[in-house]
Design an enzyme around this catalytic site. Structure first.
Site, PDB file in Angstrom:
ATOM      1  N   TYR A   1       0.831  -1.205   0.000  1.00 10.48           N
ATOM      2  CA  TYR A   1       0.000   0.000   0.000  1.00 10.48           C
ATOM      3  C   TYR A   1       0.872   1.264   0.000  1.00 10.48           C
ATOM      4  CZ  TYR A   1      -3.838  -3.146   1.507  1.00 10.48           C
ATOM      5  OH  TYR A   1      -4.771  -4.152   1.618  1.00 10.48           O
TER       6      TYR A   1
HETATM    7  P1  NAP Z   1     -14.256  -1.010   0.402  1.00 13.93           P
HETATM    8  O1  NAP Z   1     -13.947  -0.852   1.828  1.00 13.93           O
HETATM    9  O2  NAP Z   1     -15.415  -1.826  -0.026  1.00 13.93           O
HETATM   10  O3  NAP Z   1     -14.449   0.435  -0.255  1.00 13.93           O
HETATM   11  C1  NAP Z   1     -13.626   1.505  -0.007  1.00 13.93           C
HETATM   12  C2  NAP Z   1     -14.121   2.679  -0.843  1.00 13.93           C
HETATM   13  O4  NAP Z   1     -15.408   3.045  -0.394  1.00 13.93           O
HETATM   14  C3  NAP Z   1     -13.226   3.886  -0.759  1.00 13.93           C
HETATM   15  O5  NAP Z   1     -12.954   4.360  -2.050  1.00 13.93           O
HETATM   16  C4  NAP Z   1     -14.057   4.897   0.026  1.00 13.93           C
HETATM   17  O6  NAP Z   1     -13.907   6.202  -0.490  1.00 13.93           O
HETATM   18  C5  NAP Z   1     -15.470   4.432  -0.162  1.00 13.93           C
HETATM   19  N1  NAP Z   1     -16.288   4.640   1.026  1.00 13.93           N
HETATM   20  C6  NAP Z   1     -16.034   4.193   2.295  1.00 13.93           C
HETATM   21  N2  NAP Z   1     -17.029   4.563   3.115  1.00 13.93           N
HETATM   22  C7  NAP Z   1     -17.925   5.264   2.358  1.00 13.93           C
HETATM   23  C8  NAP Z   1     -19.153   5.924   2.648  1.00 13.93           C
HETATM   24  N3  NAP Z   1     -19.672   5.943   3.879  1.00 13.93           N
HETATM   25  N4  NAP Z   1     -19.799   6.557   1.630  1.00 13.93           N
HETATM   26  C9  NAP Z   1     -19.296   6.563   0.385  1.00 13.93           C
HETATM   27  N5  NAP Z   1     -18.124   5.957   0.046  1.00 13.93           N
HETATM   28  C10 NAP Z   1     -17.447   5.309   1.033  1.00 13.93           C
HETATM   29  O7  NAP Z   1     -13.044  -1.642  -0.429  1.00 13.93           O
HETATM   30  P2  NAP Z   1     -11.467  -1.582  -0.450  1.00 13.93           P
HETATM   31  O8  NAP Z   1     -10.936  -0.233  -0.139  1.00 13.93           O
HETATM   32  O9  NAP Z   1     -11.091  -2.214  -1.726  1.00 13.93           O
HETATM   33  O10 NAP Z   1     -11.053  -2.525   0.733  1.00 13.93           O
HETATM   34  C11 NAP Z   1     -11.061  -2.077   2.079  1.00 13.93           C
HETATM   35  C12 NAP Z   1      -9.755  -2.377   2.769  1.00 13.93           C
HETATM   36  O11 NAP Z   1      -9.540  -3.793   2.768  1.00 13.93           O
HETATM   37  C13 NAP Z   1      -8.541  -1.767   2.101  1.00 13.93           C
HETATM   38  O12 NAP Z   1      -8.297  -0.444   2.507  1.00 13.93           O
HETATM   39  C14 NAP Z   1      -7.478  -2.706   2.595  1.00 13.93           C
HETATM   40  O13 NAP Z   1      -7.067  -2.328   3.899  1.00 13.93           O
HETATM   41  C15 NAP Z   1      -8.188  -4.043   2.601  1.00 13.93           C
HETATM   42  N6  NAP Z   1      -7.989  -4.797   1.342  1.00 13.93           N
HETATM   43  C16 NAP Z   1      -7.175  -5.827   1.339  1.00 13.93           C
HETATM   44  C17 NAP Z   1      -6.955  -6.533   0.187  1.00 13.93           C
HETATM   45  C18 NAP Z   1      -6.050  -7.682   0.221  1.00 13.93           C
HETATM   46  O14 NAP Z   1      -5.503  -7.972   1.246  1.00 13.93           O
HETATM   47  N7  NAP Z   1      -5.872  -8.394  -0.863  1.00 13.93           N
HETATM   48  C19 NAP Z   1      -7.582  -6.208  -0.989  1.00 13.93           C
HETATM   49  C20 NAP Z   1      -8.405  -5.164  -0.967  1.00 13.93           C
HETATM   50  C21 NAP Z   1      -8.614  -4.471   0.204  1.00 13.93           C
HETATM   51  P3  NAP Z   1     -13.613   7.460   0.495  1.00 13.93           P
HETATM   52  O15 NAP Z   1     -12.147   7.415   0.776  1.00 13.93           O
HETATM   53  O16 NAP Z   1     -14.042   8.625  -0.344  1.00 13.93           O
HETATM   54  O17 NAP Z   1     -14.470   7.268   1.703  1.00 13.93           O
END
Ligand code: NAP
Length: 270
Positions: free
Chosen positions: A67
């Site tokens: 990251y």
């Molecule tokens: P997610 O949590 O489903 O979605 C995050 C996105 O949603 C961000 O762009 C965020 O934008 C938006 N968001 C969050 N809360 C919101 C709200 N209340 N209203 C509107 N938009 C909202 O998916 P992800 O970021 O892909 O995954 C989450 C976490 O899981 C990552 O940060 C990481 O730590 C982990 N992850 C791990 C892996 C892996 O290990 N392979 C893969 C993917 C993810 P804003 O910043 O504008 O709020």
């Protein structure tokens, strides 16, 4: 709002808030599949985000060497380290816009030692294998997990597992380690049997992509429905939502607190 109350992370003895903070967007703005463009936050903005998280009762933060500068920013800006459960990963490196993977035992140890330095800590609460999609192959034909288990024995890590991409990999990760991180949302329920297995065996499940990387939260109230959907699933210990927007963080925490206040019938195992 009522602050979030911590719950057991499977049988690890660790307690985490049901909502954790994902930190990809804190340190990396390339090669991601989010629907909206964004700018990396300043140190001032990151510090404010961490403070807001703590106020809301969030004690769980997820990062990874892949990251970008996320680990360094956490090491620099997260105060009161002992109050937080920090999860990081091994196996994926991201540089010059490309991901590379190394699941060798030697790289695993080097990566953990580097995470300790970057995060300015002498222990890591959780370390997950950052799968490239070949979950079973990594678990069964590389030294990555053995190396993590040795680091756990040495006291540098409290719990180990895998961020999985397949159902078979999720099940194997639960058999061999403490935790599986799985994708689970209303559009992607394939991970359901892995979560069911964790519930039966007392292992821990952390959910990623609960908002389908933000797509589900685009409708008003979408985040509330999405978080309720995930936390209603018995066996889920915590859901990691990535955000750099303190208003989104608060809205997500309120949704989870309301869910808890309604008396969820879904105690996580442990
Ligand atoms: P997610 O949590 O489903 O979605 C995050 C996105 O949603 C961000 O762009 C965020 O934008 C938006 N968001 C969050 N809360 C919101 C709200 N209340 N209203 C509107 N938009 C909202 O998916 P992800 O970021 O892909 O995954 C989450 C976490 O899981 C990552 O940060 C990481 O730590 C982990 N992850 C791990 C892996 C892996 O290990 N392979 C893969 C993917 C993810 P804003 O910043 O504008 O709020």
């Amino acid at each position: 709002m009522i602050p979030l109350s911590a719950r057991p992370l499977g049988n690890t003895g660790i307690r985490v808030s049901p909502l954790g903070l994902g930190t990809v967007k804190i340190g990396r703005d390339q090669g991601l599949k989010y629907p909206n463009r964004f700018k990396l936050p300043s140190d001032h903005e990151i510090r404010a985000l961490f403070e807001e998280a703590k106020t809301l009762g969030i004690n769980f933060i997820d990062t990874a060497p892949a990251y970008g500068t996320s680990e360094e920013k956490i090491g620099k800006l997260l105060l009161d380290r002992q109050d937080w459960i920090i999860s990081t990963k091994v196996g994926e490196e991201f540089s010059a816009g490309e991901s590379e993977f190394d699941f060798s035992g030697a790289h695993t140890r080097e990566s953990v030692e580097r995470s300790l330095r970057r995060l300015k800590t002498d222990y890591l609460d959780l370390v997950l294998i950052h799968s490239d999609g070949n979950d079973l192959d990594i678990l069964e034909h590389t030294d990555c997990l053995d190396s993590l288990l040795r680091l756990k024995e040495e006291g540098l890590i409290r719990a180990v597992g895998m961020s999985t991409k397949t159902v078979e990999g999720g099940k194997r990760a639960l058999a061999l380690s403490d935790i599986a991180m799985v994708t689970y949302n209303s559009s992607h329920t394939e991970g359901s049997p892995v979560i069911d297995l964790a519930r039966r065996t007392g292992k821990a499940i952390i959910v990623k992509k609960a908002l389908n990387s933000g797509r589900i939260a685009r409708e008003p109230g979408g985040n509330e429905l999405a978080l309720e959907f995930v936390l209603n699933k018995a066996g889920v210990s915590s859901v990691i939502v990535g955000t750099i927007n303190p208003l989104h963080l608060r809205s997500n925490a309120i949704a989870v607190a309301n869910f808890q206040a309604e008396g969820s019938s879904n105690p996580a195992p442990g």
